[in-house]
Scaffold this motif. Structure first.
Motif, PDB file in Angstrom:
ATOM      1  N   TYR A 143       1.132 -12.055   2.035  1.00 25.95           N
ATOM      2  CA  TYR A 143       2.263 -11.443   3.197  1.00 25.95           C
ATOM      3  C   TYR A 143       2.834 -12.980   3.773  1.00 25.95           C
ATOM      4  O   TYR A 143       2.141 -13.997   3.608  1.00 25.95           O
ATOM      5  N   SER A 144       3.802 -12.904   4.347  1.00 30.91           N
ATOM      6  CA  SER A 144       4.445 -13.858   5.049  1.00 30.91           C
ATOM      7  C   SER A 144       4.167 -13.521   6.322  1.00 30.91           C
ATOM      8  O   SER A 144       4.525 -12.665   7.119  1.00 30.91           O
ATOM      9  N   SER A 145       3.329 -14.589   6.991  1.00 28.39           N
ATOM     10  CA  SER A 145       3.001 -14.391   8.562  1.00 28.39           C
ATOM     11  C   SER A 145       4.025 -14.865   9.523  1.00 28.39           C
ATOM     12  O   SER A 145       4.271 -16.069   9.455  1.00 28.39           O
ATOM     13  N   VAL A 146       4.468 -13.994  10.229  1.00 31.98           N
ATOM     14  CA  VAL A 146       5.528 -14.560  11.239  1.00 31.98           C
ATOM     15  C   VAL A 146       4.715 -15.112  12.285  1.00 31.98           C
ATOM     16  O   VAL A 146       4.055 -14.394  13.035  1.00 31.98           O
ATOM     17  N   ARG A 147       5.192 -16.305  12.931  1.00 34.76           N
ATOM     18  CA  ARG A 147       4.384 -17.165  13.697  1.00 34.76           C
ATOM     19  C   ARG A 147       5.277 -17.162  15.094  1.00 34.76           C
ATOM     20  O   ARG A 147       6.701 -16.495  14.883  1.00 34.76           O
ATOM     21  N   ALA A 148       4.813 -17.348  16.249  1.00 36.41           N
ATOM     22  CA  ALA A 148       5.645 -17.378  17.622  1.00 36.41           C
ATOM     23  C   ALA A 148       6.906 -18.140  17.663  1.00 36.41           C
ATOM     24  O   ALA A 148       6.830 -19.318  16.959  1.00 36.41           O
ATOM     25  N   ALA A 149       7.948 -17.689  18.052  1.00 34.77           N
ATOM     26  CA  ALA A 149       8.949 -18.228  17.975  1.00 34.77           C
ATOM     27  C   ALA A 149       8.902 -19.824  18.784  1.00 34.77           C
ATOM     28  O   ALA A 149       9.610 -20.662  18.219  1.00 34.77           O
ATOM     29  N   SER A 150       8.228 -19.687  19.836  1.00 31.88           N
ATOM     30  CA  SER A 150       7.772 -20.862  20.627  1.00 31.88           C
ATOM     31  C   SER A 150       7.275 -22.307  19.812  1.00 31.88           C
ATOM     32  O   SER A 150       7.408 -23.051  20.398  1.00 31.88           O
ATOM     33  N   ALA A 182       4.565 -15.578 -11.256  1.00 32.64           N
ATOM     34  CA  ALA A 182       3.745 -14.203 -11.613  1.00 32.64           C
ATOM     35  C   ALA A 182       4.613 -13.157 -10.915  1.00 32.64           C
ATOM     36  O   ALA A 182       4.462 -11.827 -11.146  1.00 32.64           O
ATOM     37  N   GLY A 183       5.717 -13.297 -10.199  1.00 36.12           N
ATOM     38  CA  GLY A 183       6.494 -12.177  -9.700  1.00 36.12           C
ATOM     39  C   GLY A 183       5.949 -11.649  -8.423  1.00 36.12           C
ATOM     40  O   GLY A 183       6.394 -10.473  -8.142  1.00 36.12           O
ATOM     41  N   LYS A 184       5.023 -12.694  -7.704  1.00 37.98           N
ATOM     42  CA  LYS A 184       4.649 -11.974  -6.505  1.00 37.98           C
ATOM     43  C   LYS A 184       5.280 -12.551  -5.265  1.00 37.98           C
ATOM     44  O   LYS A 184       5.630 -13.854  -5.270  1.00 37.98           O
ATOM     45  N   ASP A 185       5.767 -11.542  -4.420  1.00 35.77           N
ATOM     46  CA  ASP A 185       6.886 -12.024  -3.293  1.00 35.77           C
ATOM     47  C   ASP A 185       6.079 -11.672  -2.039  1.00 35.77           C
ATOM     48  O   ASP A 185       5.831 -10.405  -1.880  1.00 35.77           O
ATOM     49  N   PRO A 186       5.613 -12.687  -1.087  1.00 39.03           N
ATOM     50  CA  PRO A 186       5.054 -12.502   0.121  1.00 39.03           C
ATOM     51  C   PRO A 186       5.771 -11.673   1.114  1.00 39.03           C
ATOM     52  O   PRO A 186       5.250 -10.887   1.975  1.00 39.03           O
ATOM     53  N   ASP A 187       7.289 -11.640   1.077  1.00 37.73           N
ATOM     54  CA  ASP A 187       8.139 -10.682   1.820  1.00 37.73           C
ATOM     55  C   ASP A 187       7.911  -9.468   1.708  1.00 37.73           C
ATOM     56  O   ASP A 187       8.022  -8.553   2.405  1.00 37.73           O
TER      57      ASP A 187
END
Length: 227
Positions: free
Chosen positions: A65-72, A37-42
């Motif tokens: 949205y795209s949820s950024v998770r902890a690098a660890s 549908a053309g939806k981009d979480p970024d």
């Protein structure tokens, strides 16, 4: 059964984690529908969901949205839909379907069986506005050579060029048989606009080559006949 309604879709039960974190995590099929549908979480923008089968609401706006998770954690970003969806509309254990028809995104919950699906689609169709809205569309189109089209029609001589076609052909007001000129290798996929890459087809064979379950087999059959 939902495949009779949507272009793409996914079904998932709402989890305790979805509800507690107020962030609904769509599954693979649902993400495919949103992407189609053309939806981009970024882009982290809001999307409008058309709600089916709910007497209390017929539209809902949700963040995506795209949820950024902890690098660890060593895990890639996770696509999520916001609390507008999960807090206000969904509960733990709800079976929710998210699907698309073109660029429109639909959602429904706890719909049981084909009769249930048919009933809510019928109701939505009856409630649809009888005068559709207009929108301007800007798109790229290939400038096809009219002589290539004419050559294919003359070569076909009033017959569908698909081998074995038995479709009854109809005539246009000028008495000519109606045929559509199809590019065997699509122009959008770098196919040539040439006499070797086109075939004059009846509307049925043409649509089947684009949308039919056996389109690849039919395409090979057509290619072999053009040699």
């Amino acid at each position: 059964m939902w495949d009779k309604v949507f272009d793409n879709f996914g079904i998932k039960k709402v989890t305790k984690t979805d509800k507690n974190k107020e962030a609904y995590v769509p599954n693979g099929g649902q993400k495919s529908a949103l992407k189609a549908a053309g939806k981009d979480p970024d882009l982290r923008s809001d999307i409008e969901l058309i709600i089916l089968g709910d007497f209390h609401t017929n539209k809902l706006v949700s963040s995506y949205y795209s949820s950024v998770r902890a690098a660890s954690a060593g895990r890639s970003p996770e696509e999520r839909m916001g609390k507008e969806l999960i807090a206000d509309w969904l509960d733990i254990g709800d079976e929710v379907v998210i699907g698309n028809i073109g660029s429109e995104v639909y959602a429904a919950k706890n719909i049981i069986g084909f009769k249930g699906i048919k009933a809510i689609v019928e109701q939505a169709a009856k409630e649809a506005k009888k005068k559709p809205k207009k929108s301007k569309v800007l798109k790229d189109e290939f400038e096809r050579n009219p002589m290539v089209v004419k050559h294919a029609l003359l070569r076909a001589n009033g017959k569908c060029e698909m081998p074995g076609c038995t479709t009854a052909l109809f005539k246009k007001p000028n008495g000519e048989v109606y045929l559509e000129v199809h590019h065997i290798e699509y122009l959008s996929e770098n196919g040539d606009d040439s006499v070797e890459n086109v075939a004059a087809l009846c509307a049925s064979c043409h649509r089947e080559l684009h949308y039919g379950d056996g389109k690849d087999v039919k395409k090979k059959k057509l290619i072999d006949s053009m040699v």
